[in-house]
Scaffold this active site. Sequence first.
Site, PDB file in Angstrom:
ATOM      1  N   ILE A  23       0.724  -1.029  -0.170  1.00 24.17           N
ATOM      2  CA  ILE A  23       0.222  -0.355   0.387  1.00 24.17           C
ATOM      3  C   ILE A  23       0.568   1.634   0.080  1.00 24.17           C
ATOM      4  O   ILE A  23       0.640   2.051  -0.698  1.00 24.17           O
ATOM      5  CB  ILE A  23      -0.650  -0.362   1.339  1.00 24.17           C
ATOM      6  CG1 ILE A  23      -1.857  -0.977   0.947  1.00 24.17           C
ATOM      7  CG2 ILE A  23      -1.545   1.437   1.590  1.00 24.17           C
ATOM      8  CD1 ILE A  23      -2.815  -1.055   2.474  1.00 24.17           C
ATOM      9  N   ASP A  69      13.268   2.459  11.734  1.00 24.41           N
ATOM     10  CA  ASP A  69      12.538   1.465  12.047  1.00 24.41           C
ATOM     11  C   ASP A  69      11.777   2.586  12.498  1.00 24.41           C
ATOM     12  O   ASP A  69      12.134   3.451  14.023  1.00 24.41           O
ATOM     13  CB  ASP A  69      12.856   0.967  12.927  1.00 24.41           C
ATOM     14  CG  ASP A  69      12.596  -0.486  13.990  1.00 24.41           C
ATOM     15  OD1 ASP A  69      11.180   0.383  13.867  1.00 24.41           O
ATOM     16  OD2 ASP A  69      12.499  -1.225  14.477  1.00 24.41           O
ATOM     17  N   ASN A  96       2.695   4.325   8.120  1.00 23.16           N
ATOM     18  CA  ASN A  96       1.424   3.300   7.094  1.00 23.16           C
ATOM     19  C   ASN A  96       1.586   2.178   7.163  1.00 23.16           C
ATOM     20  O   ASN A  96       1.488   0.951   7.313  1.00 23.16           O
ATOM     21  CB  ASN A  96       0.823   4.435   5.353  1.00 23.16           C
ATOM     22  CG  ASN A  96       1.015   1.805   4.808  1.00 23.16           C
ATOM     23  OD1 ASN A  96       0.058   2.054   4.498  1.00 23.16           O
ATOM     24  ND2 ASN A  96       2.287   1.709   4.020  1.00 23.16           N
ATOM     25  N   SER A 148      -7.197   0.819   9.506  1.00 24.04           N
ATOM     26  CA  SER A 148      -8.129  -0.724   8.622  1.00 24.04           C
ATOM     27  C   SER A 148      -9.268  -0.835   9.142  1.00 24.04           C
ATOM     28  O   SER A 148      -9.626  -0.633  10.141  1.00 24.04           O
ATOM     29  CB  SER A 148      -7.578  -1.849   9.816  1.00 24.04           C
ATOM     30  OG  SER A 148      -7.724  -2.638   9.115  1.00 24.04           O
ATOM     31  N   TYR A 163      -3.460  -6.612  16.790  1.00 20.39           N
ATOM     32  CA  TYR A 163      -3.733  -6.050  15.481  1.00 20.39           C
ATOM     33  C   TYR A 163      -5.373  -5.168  15.510  1.00 20.39           C
ATOM     34  O   TYR A 163      -4.346  -3.836  15.045  1.00 20.39           O
ATOM     35  CB  TYR A 163      -4.056  -6.673  13.821  1.00 20.39           C
ATOM     36  CG  TYR A 163      -3.639  -5.995  12.327  1.00 20.39           C
ATOM     37  CD1 TYR A 163      -3.197  -6.007  12.381  1.00 20.39           C
ATOM     38  CD2 TYR A 163      -5.364  -5.758  12.110  1.00 20.39           C
ATOM     39  CE1 TYR A 163      -2.463  -4.591  10.716  1.00 20.39           C
ATOM     40  CE2 TYR A 163      -5.104  -5.297  10.176  1.00 20.39           C
ATOM     41  CZ  TYR A 163      -3.336  -4.783  10.406  1.00 20.39           C
ATOM     42  OH  TYR A 163      -4.215  -3.927   8.873  1.00 20.39           O
ATOM     43  N   LYS A 167      -5.300  -0.784  15.131  1.00 25.34           N
ATOM     44  CA  LYS A 167      -5.901  -0.316  14.899  1.00 25.34           C
ATOM     45  C   LYS A 167      -6.885   0.578  14.722  1.00 25.34           C
ATOM     46  O   LYS A 167      -6.978   1.488  14.632  1.00 25.34           O
ATOM     47  CB  LYS A 167      -6.393  -0.689  13.286  1.00 25.34           C
ATOM     48  CG  LYS A 167      -5.383  -1.770  12.029  1.00 25.34           C
ATOM     49  CD  LYS A 167      -4.515  -0.577  11.803  1.00 25.34           C
ATOM     50  CE  LYS A 167      -3.276  -1.283  11.074  1.00 25.34           C
ATOM     51  NZ  LYS A 167      -2.175  -0.479  10.707  1.00 25.34           N
TER      52      LYS A 167
HETATM   53  P1  NAD Z   1       2.722  -4.902   3.690  1.00 24.28           P
HETATM   54  O1  NAD Z   1       4.230  -5.889   4.059  1.00 24.28           O
HETATM   55  O2  NAD Z   1       3.109  -5.333   2.131  1.00 24.28           O
HETATM   56  O3  NAD Z   1       3.897  -4.364   3.546  1.00 24.28           O
HETATM   57  C1  NAD Z   1       4.798  -2.716   4.754  1.00 24.28           C
HETATM   58  C2  NAD Z   1       6.253  -2.233   4.348  1.00 24.28           C
HETATM   59  O4  NAD Z   1       6.232  -2.033   6.286  1.00 24.28           O
HETATM   60  C3  NAD Z   1       7.130  -3.133   4.188  1.00 24.28           C
HETATM   61  O5  NAD Z   1       7.466  -2.762   3.450  1.00 24.28           O
HETATM   62  C4  NAD Z   1       7.815  -3.422   5.354  1.00 24.28           C
HETATM   63  O6  NAD Z   1       9.428  -3.430   5.391  1.00 24.28           O
HETATM   64  C5  NAD Z   1       7.732  -2.138   6.547  1.00 24.28           C
HETATM   65  N1  NAD Z   1       7.885  -2.244   7.318  1.00 24.28           N
HETATM   66  C6  NAD Z   1       7.597  -2.488   8.512  1.00 24.28           C
HETATM   67  N2  NAD Z   1       7.397  -2.406   9.728  1.00 24.28           N
HETATM   68  C7  NAD Z   1       8.219  -1.623   9.480  1.00 24.28           C
HETATM   69  C8  NAD Z   1       8.641  -0.816  10.727  1.00 24.28           C
HETATM   70  N3  NAD Z   1       9.041  -1.417  12.045  1.00 24.28           N
HETATM   71  N4  NAD Z   1       9.249   0.069  10.451  1.00 24.28           N
HETATM   72  C9  NAD Z   1       9.880   0.436   9.089  1.00 24.28           C
HETATM   73  N5  NAD Z   1       8.957   0.419   8.175  1.00 24.28           N
HETATM   74  C10 NAD Z   1       8.122  -1.289   8.255  1.00 24.28           C
HETATM   75  O7  NAD Z   1       1.497  -4.696   4.133  1.00 24.28           O
HETATM   76  P2  NAD Z   1       0.242  -3.585   3.067  1.00 24.28           P
HETATM   77  O8  NAD Z   1      -0.413  -4.710   3.061  1.00 24.28           O
HETATM   78  O9  NAD Z   1       0.873  -2.349   2.600  1.00 24.28           O
HETATM   79  O10 NAD Z   1       0.411  -2.680   4.544  1.00 24.28           O
HETATM   80  C11 NAD Z   1       0.890  -1.742   4.791  1.00 24.28           C
HETATM   81  C12 NAD Z   1      -0.275  -0.898   6.056  1.00 24.28           C
HETATM   82  O11 NAD Z   1      -1.849  -0.625   5.442  1.00 24.28           O
HETATM   83  C13 NAD Z   1      -0.299  -1.311   7.253  1.00 24.28           C
HETATM   84  O12 NAD Z   1      -0.551  -0.735   7.942  1.00 24.28           O
HETATM   85  C14 NAD Z   1      -1.840  -2.822   7.496  1.00 24.28           C
HETATM   86  O13 NAD Z   1      -1.663  -3.145   8.344  1.00 24.28           O
HETATM   87  C15 NAD Z   1      -2.582  -2.210   6.626  1.00 24.28           C
HETATM   88  N6  NAD Z   1      -3.832  -2.206   6.439  1.00 24.28           N
HETATM   89  C16 NAD Z   1      -3.352  -3.608   5.105  1.00 24.28           C
HETATM   90  C17 NAD Z   1      -4.339  -4.176   4.637  1.00 24.28           C
HETATM   91  C18 NAD Z   1      -4.494  -5.232   3.914  1.00 24.28           C
HETATM   92  O14 NAD Z   1      -4.763  -6.146   3.350  1.00 24.28           O
HETATM   93  N7  NAD Z   1      -3.144  -5.524   3.332  1.00 24.28           N
HETATM   94  C19 NAD Z   1      -5.929  -3.907   5.500  1.00 24.28           C
HETATM   95  C20 NAD Z   1      -5.985  -2.585   6.002  1.00 24.28           C
HETATM   96  C21 NAD Z   1      -4.463  -1.850   6.471  1.00 24.28           C
END
Ligand code: NAD
Length: 258
Positions: A23, A69, A96, A148, A163, A167
Amino acid sequence: MGIIEKMRLDGKKIFVTGGARGIGKSVATAFAEAGADIAIVDLDLEEAKKTARELEENNGIQSIAIKADVTNPEDVNAMIEQVLETFGRLDVAFCNAGICMNIPAEEMTYEQWKKVIDINLSGVFLTAQAAGKVMLKQGGGSIINTASMSGHIVNVPQPQCSYNASKAGVIQLTKSLAVEWAARNVRVNSISPGYIGTELTLNSPSLQPLIQQWNEMAPLGRMGKPEELQSICVYLAGDTSSFTTGSDFVIDGAFTCI
Ligand code: NAD
């Protein structure tokens, strides 16, 4: 100037945490297409560098990759310093980065609980706080946090209490910051996506078998794509959303309606 022109982000300076993939990468791409310069902030520096290069090559904007981080205040402060050194200011923060763990509540260790809360909630606090300090001094800015639909409903059948709690916390943190900073022109909003096809969902061995079940529960009959979150974030980042603060935007194909 027409509305589409007004929504452009030319010259704006933005950081995106968790921007290397998923995302974050998709929304960063939209910001770059709208003309903004972008710092891709992620734990995974190699992937972040690839994404930043791609944004520069495809859009003629400036993009840098920063390893940080979001749970570490020193990393977050150093990240902000690097953004200011490179871009001179900060207009938009997309907080994000997040993770999910599917563990029954009665089996979850305190460490496992803390890890999710640290990244998803405290990480958003630290990055939004650091961005807010700069924006308050500058006289304005826009912060977008990724919550979320799990902040509104309890997903089933997977057990993910940490989680869901994290959120829900992001949504209320967003509203709290919005109220504290509204009169000083710093806007804070959140997005609450439904299931979106990214590494987090598609490549997780524990979640993969559940996708068909989720799709059967979904009014649209499918997951969302990261691109389907782009336009709302461009809107929130830009100047046409000047009366929008403290709002949470649920983008879930009506999943939470039933
Ligand atoms: P993803 O796992 O594809 O990407 C997450 C990114 O965050 C990765 O590049 C990872 O390296 C980075 N990351 C993780 N921990 C970190 C930290 N401590 N410091 C810096 N970077 C860090 O996930 P996504 O699906 O793109 O999710 C992005 C956001 O969207 C998250 O907050 C997730 O909870 C939220 N979200 C996702 C969904 C879904 O269905 N995919 C739905 C609702 C919300």
